[in-house]
Scaffold this active site. Structure first.
Site, PDB file in Angstrom:
ATOM      1  N   PHE A   1       0.810  -1.219   0.000  1.00 29.94           N
ATOM      2  CA  PHE A   1       0.000   0.000   0.000  1.00 29.94           C
ATOM      3  C   PHE A   1       0.845   1.271   0.000  1.00 29.94           C
ATOM      4  O   PHE A   1       0.363   2.344  -0.372  1.00 29.94           O
ATOM      5  CB  PHE A   1      -0.966   0.005   1.198  1.00 29.94           C
ATOM      6  CG  PHE A   1      -0.381   0.470   2.498  1.00 29.94           C
ATOM      7  CD1 PHE A   1      -0.679   1.730   2.999  1.00 29.94           C
ATOM      8  CD2 PHE A   1       0.443  -0.353   3.246  1.00 29.94           C
ATOM      9  CE1 PHE A   1      -0.160   2.163   4.209  1.00 29.94           C
ATOM     10  CE2 PHE A   1       0.955   0.066   4.458  1.00 29.94           C
ATOM     11  CZ  PHE A   1       0.657   1.334   4.945  1.00 29.94           C
ATOM     12  N   LYS A   2       2.120   1.150   0.382  1.00 33.03           N
ATOM     13  CA  LYS A   2       2.972   2.346   0.395  1.00 33.03           C
ATOM     14  C   LYS A   2       3.108   2.945  -1.006  1.00 33.03           C
ATOM     15  O   LYS A   2       3.373   4.132  -1.161  1.00 33.03           O
ATOM     16  CB  LYS A   2       4.350   2.003   0.965  1.00 33.03           C
ATOM     17  CG  LYS A   2       4.321   1.314   2.325  1.00 33.03           C
ATOM     18  CD  LYS A   2       3.830   2.209   3.427  1.00 33.03           C
ATOM     19  CE  LYS A   2       3.688   1.497   4.751  1.00 33.03           C
ATOM     20  NZ  LYS A   2       4.914   1.121   5.405  1.00 33.03           N
ATOM     21  N   ASP A   3       2.925   2.114  -2.043  1.00 35.31           N
ATOM     22  CA  ASP A   3       2.985   2.620  -3.416  1.00 35.31           C
ATOM     23  C   ASP A   3       1.936   3.697  -3.671  1.00 35.31           C
ATOM     24  O   ASP A   3       2.137   4.582  -4.504  1.00 35.31           O
ATOM     25  CB  ASP A   3       2.746   1.488  -4.428  1.00 35.31           C
ATOM     26  CG  ASP A   3       3.929   0.551  -4.538  1.00 35.31           C
ATOM     27  OD1 ASP A   3       5.074   1.030  -4.472  1.00 35.31           O
ATOM     28  OD2 ASP A   3       3.713  -0.657  -4.704  1.00 35.31           O
TER      29      ASP A   3
END
Length: 497
Positions: free
Chosen positions: A110-112
């Protein structure tokens, strides 16, 4: 109306672009918006929009010193073909909940969602503020932020990036993703310590005035890609708004109908973004804060006391193996009545005594949240049960949130409110743990990491993501390791100070 940003620990004020560029306030505080703006498009209007369009409608309200052209350009460059699905963040219905798949970007976590846009926001911010120094991104990671930041900033002109990670505290796939990273401006360093040690070390470097002067003399300035940077937090608000809009578009809910959001939580940024979305007017009922066995947040919501003085537990959900949740400071500031003196006093107590306790008045303002935790066997049991019942496979972090959602339903009786579970990583990123959960035989050491990836692909009937395929035979480029008190020397050597 312009939104300015204040430090949680003083009266320091910055524009959005200045806050993004600095990352952390000079007093050690985190930047927060002076007010949380209300959505100015109806839910019905948002339901007809693409992810990119929703991103603009949300982010324009926070990043008010960006022009429309600047912001739309950042969004277009971020959310493009590097994601393997056109909708960017699809919803998958399984087992009575909706899983918001936030792992379709370049590094399958999810950091993307935020780190794909942060380099563009930062470079734009540098130009807007006539910055004359190269930006050095300094980041601590519990596994996912590091690779996503490296991918975002690799070979970006005018930047360098240094990532510190706990040497024995990430999954084999996570480590391989980082240590194979290309880019002449990148450095990856394993530390002998845990994530909290890495994060504390990074914060110390940010506040080191002697180092700041040394760097300035050489033409460098620090900034952060961690979720302490408001440029990370604002893009995360988007996917909660988008998820609601998609549920509305598909007729799963009526406009104005409330949903729950269940979020696997370590550093508190992801669930804080959902809290901000709720305060913008998104109809969210409960924010379900899911912890693993490092349950410092569960204890905080239960008692009002935050106490990091406890054993650190290494789990199969390493991105949640955190005892100092940095972004909680932003929530503390809010429930303290936007009072920087109160917030600073509590943070000093945390760094000194390792704990603090909020007042009963502050605790009353936490009604939006429900906190609980899941043990390893409960998370593994959830992976197995969901796969056997539906064929859908989730990773270990998502499993913690799903198991805690089950506890929420059991303890509150709320079984009817549609619930979105933030699915924060691809199961391929934690293939060994996921496969072991499905069948204990896969826990045997005879299985290689990539053998397990291939087994998972067959089991889930999903192609191996490109992000995993590309590291299968990639050569290791970063081998540096240091003690937790040696981080400053590493930075000085890399920058040739």
């Amino acid at each position: 109306m312009e939104i300015l940003y204040r430090s949680t620990r003083s009266n320091a004020v910055a524009s959005a672009s200045q806050a993004i560029l600095k990352g952390l306030s000079e007093d050690g505080g985190l930047f927060v918006p002076e007010k949380i703006p209300a959505l100015d498009k109806t839910l019905q209007e948002l339901s007809t929009m693409t992810y990119q369009e929703v991103a603009y409608e949300v982010m324009k309200l926070f990043l008010t010193d960006f022009t429309e052209e600047e912001l739309k350009n950042c969004i277009a460059n971020a959310y493009d073909s590097k994601f393997d699905t056109e909708v960017i963040a699809p919803l998958a219905e399984a087992g009575g909940a909706y899983y918001l798949e936030l792992f379709h970007g370049k590094t399958i976590a999810f950091k993307d969602m935020a780190l794909s846009i942060l380099p563009h926001l930062m470079i734009t911010s540098a130009k807007k503020n006539h910055a004359d120094k190269d930006i050095v991104i300094l980041t601590a990671t519990s596994g996912d932020t590091g690779k996503a930041a490296l991918a975002g900033f690799a070979d970006v002109p005018g930047t360098k990036i240094i990532v510190f990670y706990p040497k024995n505290g990430v999954s084999p796939i996570q480590e391989k993703q980082m240590v194979t990273q290309k880019g002449d401006n990148t450095l990856v360093v394993g530390i002998h310590g845990n994530f909290d040690d890495a994060q504390t070390g990074v914060k110390k470097l940010f506040s080191d005035k002697d180092l700041e002067k040394e760097m300035a003399d050489k033409g460098y300035q620090f900034s952060s890609a961690n979720s302490i940077n408001i440029g990370r937090l604002v893009p995360q608000i988007v996917y909660y708004v988008y998820a609601y809009a998609q549920l509305l578009a598909e007729g799963k809910i009526a406009a104005g109908e409330k949903i729950n959001a269940a979020v696997p939580t370590g550093n508190f940024g992801n669930i804080l973004a959902a809290f901000y979305a709720k305060n913008m007017g998104l109809p969210i009922n409960k924010l379900i804060c899911a912890s693993n066995e490092n349950k410092v947040l569960y204890d905080f919501f239960s008692t009002g006391e935050y106490d990091r003085n406890r054993d650190f537990v290494l789990t199969s959900s390493p991105s949640m193996d955190i005892l100092i949740s940095s972004n909680l400071e932003r929530l503390i500031y809010r429930i303290a009545g936007d009072n920087p003196e109160k917030t600073e006093a509590l943070m000093k107590a945390l760094s000194g005594e390792g704990k603090y306790e909020i007042t009963s008045e502050m605790k009353e303002k936490l009604d939006d949240f429900y906190g609980n935790f899941a043990k390893e066997e409960e998370a593994f049991g959830k992976i197995k049960a969901l796969y056997e019942d539906t064929g859908y496979v989730i990773d270990t972090h998502t499993a913690v949130a799903s198991a805690v959602y089950d506890k929420y339903k059991a303890s509150t009786g709320d079984k009817d409110t549609l619930t979105v579970i933030a699915s924060t990583a691809s199961p391929f990123k934690f293939a060994r743990s996921v496969m072991q959960a499905v069948d204990p035989k896969y826990g045997d050491a005879v299985w290689g990491d990539f053998e397990l990836v291939d087994e998972l692909s067959k089991l889930a009937n999903v192609e191996v993501p490109e992000a995993v395929e590309e590291i299968r035979s990639a050569s290791v480029r970063h081998t540096a390791i240091c003690e937790k008190d040696g981080m400053k020397d590493v930075v000085r050597d890399f920058l040739k100070l």
